[in-house]
Design an enzyme around this catalytic site. Structure first.
Site, PDB file in Angstrom:
ATOM      1  N   GLU A  61       0.802  -1.225   0.085  1.00 39.48           N
ATOM      2  CA  GLU A  61       0.233  -0.005  -0.069  1.00 39.48           C
ATOM      3  C   GLU A  61       0.651   1.325  -0.056  1.00 39.48           C
ATOM      4  OE1 GLU A  61      -2.968  -0.185   3.024  1.00 39.48           O
ATOM      5  OE2 GLU A  61      -4.021  -2.037   2.429  1.00 39.48           O
ATOM      6  N   GLU A  69      -4.976  -8.690   1.224  1.00 36.72           N
ATOM      7  CA  GLU A  69      -5.463  -8.689   2.607  1.00 36.72           C
ATOM      8  C   GLU A  69      -7.083  -8.346   2.379  1.00 36.72           C
ATOM      9  OE1 GLU A  69      -4.068  -5.092   4.698  1.00 36.72           O
ATOM     10  OE2 GLU A  69      -1.982  -5.754   4.337  1.00 36.72           O
TER      11      GLU A  69
HETATM   12  C1  FCB Z   1      -4.224  -2.173   5.873  1.00 38.50           C
HETATM   13  C2  FCB Z   1      -2.713  -2.303   6.154  1.00 38.50           C
HETATM   14  C3  FCB Z   1      -2.515  -3.558   7.308  1.00 38.50           C
HETATM   15  C4  FCB Z   1      -3.833  -3.419   8.428  1.00 38.50           C
HETATM   16  C5  FCB Z   1      -5.085  -3.274   7.614  1.00 38.50           C
HETATM   17  C6  FCB Z   1      -6.305  -3.268   8.614  1.00 38.50           C
HETATM   18  O1  FCB Z   1      -4.406  -1.016   5.234  1.00 38.50           O
HETATM   19  O2  FCB Z   1      -1.694  -3.094   5.317  1.00 38.50           O
HETATM   20  O3  FCB Z   1      -1.273  -3.249   7.828  1.00 38.50           O
HETATM   21  O4  FCB Z   1      -3.472  -2.293   9.059  1.00 38.50           O
HETATM   22  O5  FCB Z   1      -5.102  -2.020   6.819  1.00 38.50           O
END
Ligand code: FCB
Length: 439
Positions: free
Chosen positions: A167, A350
């Site tokens: 990110e 994620e």
């Molecule tokens: C993302 C991050 C991760 C975590 C989630 C909830 O943006 O990459 O580290 O904090 O959010």
């Protein structure tokens, strides 16, 4: 009928994801030096309750137990990140003890048949490099290249799946413009320079990767959000298109097409911002996949008083403890969109939720998380059925951990961590996942 693993293609992988600073602890051990997050979290007013990652989940000492838990659930893969300041001192001197931790971690995963996916950078820049200008330093991409090369040389014989950055939108815009993440700057011009240097760092890492790990795959992980206009009017509609390019394209387009998205760039230049555009050939080195972090949607309203011409509006859907709307369909829409625009294989690197988890009689009944995951799994499956080349799914996150500016107040894990005792408890969602994976 309930969704089950065998509904997915045979080679589809399920895993969990974590990040070094959020779980490792042991911040002063074996030669680790501070990162920007150590300094930020120890600065009053930056993190809720002034919490920090000094101990976190103590994973540095408990990784064997944590891998046993993954094994018990039946996970195929594990995405984790390397702490740059653990493996290199002063940005360039090799720290054998730090490297040894990751060697042991990788060996233990492989011993348990869990495939490692490594993220090189998940937000924890060595503080020493920050003092040399951090992501604003024109040479930072070369420091990153050397760091990446060292990690590829050390682990590339056993690890075949790699992610350069996590990110970069957050590293640059939350870190250098909003000031809510380390290093906490509030300067929009800096944010665009940081963004560009992050992309260059990515490109340099991909370039050396091809020389060192001949049989591996490498990509970049971006956060994506479904962008929707707050109201059915022309102004909101138009600005939503620009925001979509900016949020979902700024770190994708240069990597694949070697240029920033046209409309968003045009608007930003009109607003008087300088957008660096050099070295696009380095930035657009061919990659093997995109990592997709998906959590929610954003409702966008035109706002002439905001430097970027828009503001967020609160939506009406049920929300997680982060205040993020639960919107599984957005995952499908984004997978489809990324597939159509870039044509690359995708991994969900994620997805997950923070819930109001309570440990009662050693049980956490997080039925809302089961519901969340099930609905998102269904959308992922639908995307595959509609032609998206989706290859895996990593749940955020294995265990409750240090949630950046929110400290320990938000629990995202499928495993509950009692921070006082460091005892781990499988939540109902972990047991549900175990069942899902066995079918
Ligand atoms: C993302 C991050 C991760 C975590 C989630 C909830 O943006 O990459 O580290 O904090 O959010």
């Amino acid at each position: 009928m309930a969704i089950k693993r065998s509904d997915f293609p045979e080679d589809f992988i399920f895993g969990t994801a974590t990040a070094a600073y959020q779980i490792e602890g042991a911040v002063n051990e074996d030669g680790r030096e501070p990162s920007i997050w150590d300094v930020f979290s120890h600065t009053p007013g930056k993190v809720k309750n002034m919490e920090n990652g000094d101990i976190a989940c103590d994973h540095y000492h408990r990784y064997i137990e944590d891998i046993e838990i993954m094994k018990e659930i039946g996970l195929d893969a594990y995405r984790f990140s390397i702490s740059w300041s653990r493996v290199l001192s002063k940005g360039k001197i090799k720290n054998e003890k730090g490297l040894d931790f990751y060697n042991r971690l990788v060996d233990e995963l492989l011993k348990n048949n869990i495939t490692p996916f490594i993220t090189l950078y998940h937000w924890d820049l060595p503080y020493y490099l920050y003092e040399k200008g951090g992501w604003l330093n024109p040479d930072i991409a070369l420091y990153f290249q050397d760091y990446a090369a060292l990690i590829f040389e050390t682990l590339g014989d056993r690890v075949k799946n790699w992610i350069t950055l996590n990110e970069p939108w957050c590293s640059s815009f939350l870190g250098y413009f909003m000031g809510t993440h380390a290093p906490g700057h509030k300067n929009i011009n800096e944010a665009f320079i940081a963004a560009h240097n992050l992309l260059k760092a990515h490109g340099h890492a991909v370039k050396v990767f091809r020389e060192i790990v001949k049989d591996g795959k490498i990509g970049i992980t971006n956060v994506v959000s479904k962008i929707e206009p707050a109201q059915e009017n022309e102004e909101d509609f138009q600005v939503a298109i620009l925001v979509d390019e900016f949020v979902n394209g700024w770190f994708h387009d240069p990597v694949v097409f070697g240029k920033y998205p046209e409309n968003a760039k045009g608007l930003l230049k009109q607003l008087g911002l300088k957008i660096p555009e050099d070295d696009m050939d380095i930035i657009s080195q061919p990659i093997d996949f995109f990592g997709v972090n998906y959590y929610s949607r954003q409702l966008i309203k035109y706002d002439p008083y905001n430097p970027l011409m828009y503001k967020h509006v609160e939506g009406e859907l049920p929300k997680t403890e982060m205040g993020w709307e639960i919107y599984p369909k957005g995952l499908y829409d984004m997978l489809k969109k990324l597939h159509q625009r870039y044509g690359l294989p995708l991994y969900i690197t994620e997805n997950g939720m923070a819930g109001p988890d309570k440990l009662i009689n050693n049980i956490v009944n997080d039925h809302y998380r089961i519901d969340y995951l099930e609905k998102h799994f269904q959308q992922a499956l639908l995307a595959i059925k509609n032609g998206v080349n989706l290859k895996g799914y990593f749940i955020w996150t294995l265990m409750d951990n240090f949630e950046w500016a929110e400290g320990y107040s938000k629990r995202f894990g499928i495993v509950y961590v009692d921070y006082k005792t460091q005892k781990r408890y499988l939540k109902k969602s972990a047991l549900w996942l175990k069942e899902f994976l066995s079918k």
